[in-house]
Design a protein around this motif. Structure first.
Motif, PDB file in Angstrom:
ATOM      1  N   GLU A  80      -6.791  -4.898  -2.465  1.00 52.57           N
ATOM      2  CA  GLU A  80      -7.329  -4.729  -3.812  1.00 52.57           C
ATOM      3  C   GLU A  80      -6.931  -3.347  -4.342  1.00 52.57           C
ATOM      4  O   GLU A  80      -7.107  -2.346  -3.661  1.00 52.57           O
ATOM      5  CB  GLU A  80      -8.856  -4.843  -3.715  1.00 52.57           C
ATOM      6  CG  GLU A  80      -9.553  -4.955  -5.019  1.00 52.57           C
ATOM      7  CD  GLU A  80     -11.012  -5.408  -4.829  1.00 52.57           C
ATOM      8  OE1 GLU A  80     -11.401  -5.727  -3.687  1.00 52.57           O
ATOM      9  OE2 GLU A  80     -11.734  -5.411  -5.811  1.00 52.57           O
ATOM     10  N   CYS A  81      -6.370  -3.322  -5.532  1.00 54.62           N
ATOM     11  CA  CYS A  81      -6.014  -2.056  -6.181  1.00 54.62           C
ATOM     12  C   CYS A  81      -6.825  -1.962  -7.469  1.00 54.62           C
ATOM     13  O   CYS A  81      -6.625  -2.753  -8.393  1.00 54.62           O
ATOM     14  CB  CYS A  81      -4.515  -2.040  -6.488  1.00 54.62           C
ATOM     15  SG  CYS A  81      -4.013  -0.693  -7.581  1.00 54.62           S
ATOM     16  N   TYR A  82      -7.745  -1.026  -7.515  1.00 54.18           N
ATOM     17  CA  TYR A  82      -8.619  -0.880  -8.682  1.00 54.18           C
ATOM     18  C   TYR A  82      -8.236   0.387  -9.426  1.00 54.18           C
ATOM     19  O   TYR A  82      -8.230   1.481  -8.858  1.00 54.18           O
ATOM     20  CB  TYR A  82     -10.076  -0.824  -8.228  1.00 54.18           C
ATOM     21  CG  TYR A  82     -11.055  -0.638  -9.370  1.00 54.18           C
ATOM     22  CD1 TYR A  82     -11.261  -1.654 -10.299  1.00 54.18           C
ATOM     23  CD2 TYR A  82     -11.764   0.563  -9.516  1.00 54.18           C
ATOM     24  CE1 TYR A  82     -12.156  -1.484 -11.349  1.00 54.18           C
ATOM     25  CE2 TYR A  82     -12.664   0.731 -10.560  1.00 54.18           C
ATOM     26  CZ  TYR A  82     -12.854  -0.298 -11.469  1.00 54.18           C
ATOM     27  OH  TYR A  82     -13.740  -0.127 -12.516  1.00 54.18           O
ATOM     28  N   LEU A  83      -7.909   0.238 -10.694  1.00 53.46           N
ATOM     29  CA  LEU A  83      -7.557   1.393 -11.526  1.00 53.46           C
ATOM     30  C   LEU A  83      -8.651   1.555 -12.572  1.00 53.46           C
ATOM     31  O   LEU A  83      -8.772   0.733 -13.489  1.00 53.46           O
ATOM     32  CB  LEU A  83      -6.205   1.149 -12.214  1.00 53.46           C
ATOM     33  CG  LEU A  83      -5.010   0.842 -11.293  1.00 53.46           C
ATOM     34  CD1 LEU A  83      -3.786   0.455 -12.126  1.00 53.46           C
ATOM     35  CD2 LEU A  83      -4.689   2.033 -10.401  1.00 53.46           C
ATOM     36  N   GLY A 113       0.799  -1.231   0.000  1.00 48.56           N
ATOM     37  CA  GLY A 113       0.000   0.000   0.000  1.00 48.56           C
ATOM     38  C   GLY A 113       0.830   1.279   0.000  1.00 48.56           C
ATOM     39  O   GLY A 113       0.314   2.353  -0.277  1.00 48.56           O
ATOM     40  N   LYS A 114       2.124   1.152   0.301  1.00 48.57           N
ATOM     41  CA  LYS A 114       2.995   2.335   0.197  1.00 48.57           C
ATOM     42  C   LYS A 114       3.374   2.594  -1.253  1.00 48.57           C
ATOM     43  O   LYS A 114       3.866   3.662  -1.595  1.00 48.57           O
ATOM     44  CB  LYS A 114       4.269   2.118   1.026  1.00 48.57           C
ATOM     45  CG  LYS A 114       4.016   2.130   2.519  1.00 48.57           C
ATOM     46  CD  LYS A 114       5.307   1.764   3.268  1.00 48.57           C
ATOM     47  CE  LYS A 114       4.984   1.475   4.726  1.00 48.57           C
ATOM     48  NZ  LYS A 114       6.049   0.696   5.379  1.00 48.57           N
ATOM     49  N   GLU A 115       3.197   1.590  -2.109  1.00 53.46           N
ATOM     50  CA  GLU A 115       3.587   1.690  -3.513  1.00 53.46           C
ATOM     51  C   GLU A 115       2.430   2.017  -4.444  1.00 53.46           C
ATOM     52  O   GLU A 115       2.602   2.708  -5.443  1.00 53.46           O
ATOM     53  CB  GLU A 115       4.207   0.360  -3.970  1.00 53.46           C
ATOM     54  CG  GLU A 115       5.415  -0.058  -3.176  1.00 53.46           C
ATOM     55  CD  GLU A 115       6.497   0.996  -3.212  1.00 53.46           C
ATOM     56  OE1 GLU A 115       6.759   1.537  -4.291  1.00 53.46           O
ATOM     57  OE2 GLU A 115       7.057   1.298  -2.148  1.00 53.46           O
ATOM     58  N   ILE A 116       1.274   1.458  -4.132  1.00 58.09           N
ATOM     59  CA  ILE A 116       0.118   1.602  -5.022  1.00 58.09           C
ATOM     60  C   ILE A 116      -1.128   1.853  -4.168  1.00 58.09           C
ATOM     61  O   ILE A 116      -1.137   1.506  -2.986  1.00 58.09           O
ATOM     62  CB  ILE A 116      -0.090   0.322  -5.886  1.00 58.09           C
ATOM     63  CG1 ILE A 116      -0.241  -0.916  -4.993  1.00 58.09           C
ATOM     64  CG2 ILE A 116       1.056   0.129  -6.866  1.00 58.09           C
ATOM     65  CD1 ILE A 116      -0.565  -2.194  -5.745  1.00 58.09           C
ATOM     66  N   PRO A 117      -2.166   2.457  -4.747  1.00 61.09           N
ATOM     67  CA  PRO A 117      -3.394   2.659  -3.956  1.00 61.09           C
ATOM     68  C   PRO A 117      -4.050   1.310  -3.669  1.00 61.09           C
ATOM     69  O   PRO A 117      -4.505   0.637  -4.587  1.00 61.09           O
ATOM     70  CB  PRO A 117      -4.266   3.529  -4.868  1.00 61.09           C
ATOM     71  CG  PRO A 117      -3.722   3.334  -6.245  1.00 61.09           C
ATOM     72  CD  PRO A 117      -2.273   2.977  -6.109  1.00 61.09           C
ATOM     73  N   LEU A 118      -4.053   0.906  -2.419  1.00 59.68           N
ATOM     74  CA  LEU A 118      -4.518  -0.436  -2.064  1.00 59.68           C
ATOM     75  C   LEU A 118      -5.615  -0.339  -1.015  1.00 59.68           C
ATOM     76  O   LEU A 118      -5.427   0.281   0.036  1.00 59.68           O
ATOM     77  CB  LEU A 118      -3.346  -1.254  -1.510  1.00 59.68           C
ATOM     78  CG  LEU A 118      -3.573  -2.757  -1.413  1.00 59.68           C
ATOM     79  CD1 LEU A 118      -3.614  -3.397  -2.805  1.00 59.68           C
ATOM     80  CD2 LEU A 118      -2.473  -3.410  -0.571  1.00 59.68           C
ATOM     81  N   GLU A 119      -6.746  -0.936  -1.326  1.00 62.49           N
ATOM     82  CA  GLU A 119      -7.831  -0.982  -0.349  1.00 62.49           C
ATOM     83  C   GLU A 119      -7.698  -2.299   0.418  1.00 62.49           C
ATOM     84  O   GLU A 119      -7.600  -3.362  -0.201  1.00 62.49           O
ATOM     85  CB  GLU A 119      -9.167  -0.935  -1.093  1.00 62.49           C
ATOM     86  CG  GLU A 119     -10.315  -0.479  -0.244  1.00 62.49           C
ATOM     87  CD  GLU A 119     -11.577  -0.302  -1.097  1.00 62.49           C
ATOM     88  OE1 GLU A 119     -12.610  -0.842  -0.698  1.00 62.49           O
ATOM     89  OE2 GLU A 119     -11.485   0.352  -2.170  1.00 62.49           O
ATOM     90  N   ILE A 120      -7.679  -2.212   1.732  1.00 60.60           N
ATOM     91  CA  ILE A 120      -7.525  -3.420   2.556  1.00 60.60           C
ATOM     92  C   ILE A 120      -8.903  -3.860   3.038  1.00 60.60           C
ATOM     93  O   ILE A 120      -9.691  -3.049   3.521  1.00 60.60           O
ATOM     94  CB  ILE A 120      -6.625  -3.138   3.778  1.00 60.60           C
ATOM     95  CG1 ILE A 120      -5.302  -2.498   3.356  1.00 60.60           C
ATOM     96  CG2 ILE A 120      -6.407  -4.423   4.585  1.00 60.60           C
ATOM     97  CD1 ILE A 120      -4.366  -3.382   2.597  1.00 60.60           C
TER      98      ILE A 120
END
Ligand code: ZN
Length: 443
Positions: free
Chosen positions: A176-179, A50-57
């Motif tokens: 989950e990273c949703y783009l 989550g520090k690298e990409i937008p990540l929903e936990i």
């Protein structure tokens, strides 16, 4: 982490070493964490992602029914050891988290080697390696150790055996990273995050998926991309049970796992066998990966078996290098940071980006001047580069695209039929479109 060192899109292809090293560094950061199918090791891992990409936990409570399964109790571990009578740690969880069978229930007692032996696991064929063992769905406890360590445990004395773990109501964690892209149609990328200090099996997929999400976040996207970081099997089932509405948007998908060893790429086709992702990945590998293998779907392996279960039958394949179980280091302490190579990680990453390139641009067109060939010279499309191989190939590509663009053949169909790379065929289509010779078909 160091994936921030990765340059912008387009440059990464020229910098495989730097990119591979960045992914390898990221794996080194995550290596010590004691992951399992639930617990704080997964949370800490996802916090780093989550520090690298937008990540929903997401946290899904223990006991939640997910299709035919239920979310298990959460497991955490603080310490574990086997001590000799002098108090010296002979086996020490702090030295290597593979020493404890994952999901071991707590125990603290003195026992002889004879009583302990049924709970010990080693690999006689590889006497210095520690095996990885789990007992997720049957309450048990155990230690894994090298065969050498096993042979050195003292007999006839009381050994102090301790596993300081908890198995209690909690939750299963996934990320989950949703783009969001131009359309709701999705490309699903899935990797598992449930193995402790193992590199090729779990961390390589995790590092490549993170780097891909980072790259795709900066690109224009026709598709939406969903990267999920989940514990294997129960995580995929949990995610699907909570996202049935999303599943219908998935047009293409890929499970990424075991992509850091030195073997050539193996692509396992989706259950459908002829999905666009299957054809596109085979096209990429034909041009970019000598010695690659393509294998048919079978209902064993990684989470493709969940995505390809009959009710969903999603177009999801699996990208790996040497398939699991076909290298001796698999599920042992030898699957370590030395076993995975930066150049292998970078190569796997590049193949995925090439796959995305094809899927993003694999459109179908209609030739606007289909009666005979349109006059290309008048439009400046036949260049004065006669004799040059590259220019000949490009002109041939123009003719293939014009001829096959009847509304029934995609650019990938044309590339395959012509035996020309998708990149060249796509370039030809872009030029023809600019000259008003092609109109895209909207399905
Ligand atoms: Zn595994």
């Amino acid at each position: 982490m160091k994936i921030q060192n990765i340059r912008g899109v387009g440059q990464e292809r020229a910098l495989p070493t730097e990119l591979g090293l960045a992914m390898h560094d990221f794996m080194a950061d995550l290596f010590p964490l004691c992951r399992s199918i639930t617990g704080n090791g997964v949370r800490e891992t996802l916090a780093d992602v989550g520090k690298e990409i937008p990540l929903e936990i997401h946290e899904v409570p223990s006991g939640t029914q997910v299709f035919d399964w239920s979310v298990p109790l959460e497991w955490n571990i603080a310490d574990a050891f086997i001590k000799d009578p002098s108090g010296k740690r002979l086996i020490d969880f702090q030295q290597c988290n593979l020493h404890v069978v994952s999901y071991s229930v707590p125990i603290h007692k003195k026992m002889t080697l004879a009583d302990l032996k049924p709970h010990l696991h080693s690999l006689p064929d590889y006497p210095t390696w520690i095996p990885f063992r789990t007992s997720y769905y049957r309450e048990n406890w155990g230690f894994c150790l090298s065969h050498k360590q096993l042979s050195e445990l003292p007999d006839g004395v009381e050994l102090e055996v301790c596993i300081e773990s908890t198995l209690a109501s909690g939750s299963l964690t996934y990320g989950e990273c949703y783009l969001r892209g131009d359309t709701q149609d999705e490309i699903l990328i899935s990797c598992h995050v449930c193995h402790p200090s193992l590199c090729n099996d779990n961390l390589s997929g995790l590092a490549v998926a993170t780097a891909l999400a980072k790259a795709m976040a900066k690109r224009p996207r026709r598709y939406s991309y969903r990267f999920i970081f989940i514990p294997a099997t129960i995580g995929a089932i949990t995610w699907m049970a909570r996202n049935e509405a999303v599943l219908q948007n998935i047009r293409h998908g890929l499970v990424i796992t075991g992509v850091g060893d030195q073997g050539a790429i193996t692509y396992k086709k989706s259950r459908r066998g002829d999905a666009e992702v299957d054809r596109a990945m085979q096209h990429v590998l034909r041009y970019d990966e000598p010695g690659h293998r393509v294998i048919d779907f079978f209902p064993y392996g990684y989470d493709e078996r969940q995505y390809c279960s009959p009710a969903f039958n999603l177009p999801v394949g699996c990208l790996m290098r040497t398939p699991h179980g076909q290298y001796p280091e698999y599920h042992t302490s030898a699957d370590n940071l030395d076993f995975v190579k930066p150049e292998s990680l970078a190569g796997s990453y590049r193949h995925c980006l090439s796959l995305f390139d094809i899927l993003e641009h694999n459109e179908t067109y209609i030739n606007q001047h289909p009666k005979g060939e349109p006059q290309l010279g008048r439009r400046g499309l036949y260049r004065d580069l006669a004799g040059q191989q590259e220019s000949k190939m490009f002109e041939l590509s123009l003719l293939w695209v014009l001829n096959m663009s009847d509304g029934a053949h995609s650019l990938l169909d044309i590339a395959e039929r012509a035996g020309i790379s998708f990149a060249t065929i796509h370039k030809a289509a872009v030029l023809l479109k600019q000259h008003g010779l092609l109109q895209a078909v909207v399905f």
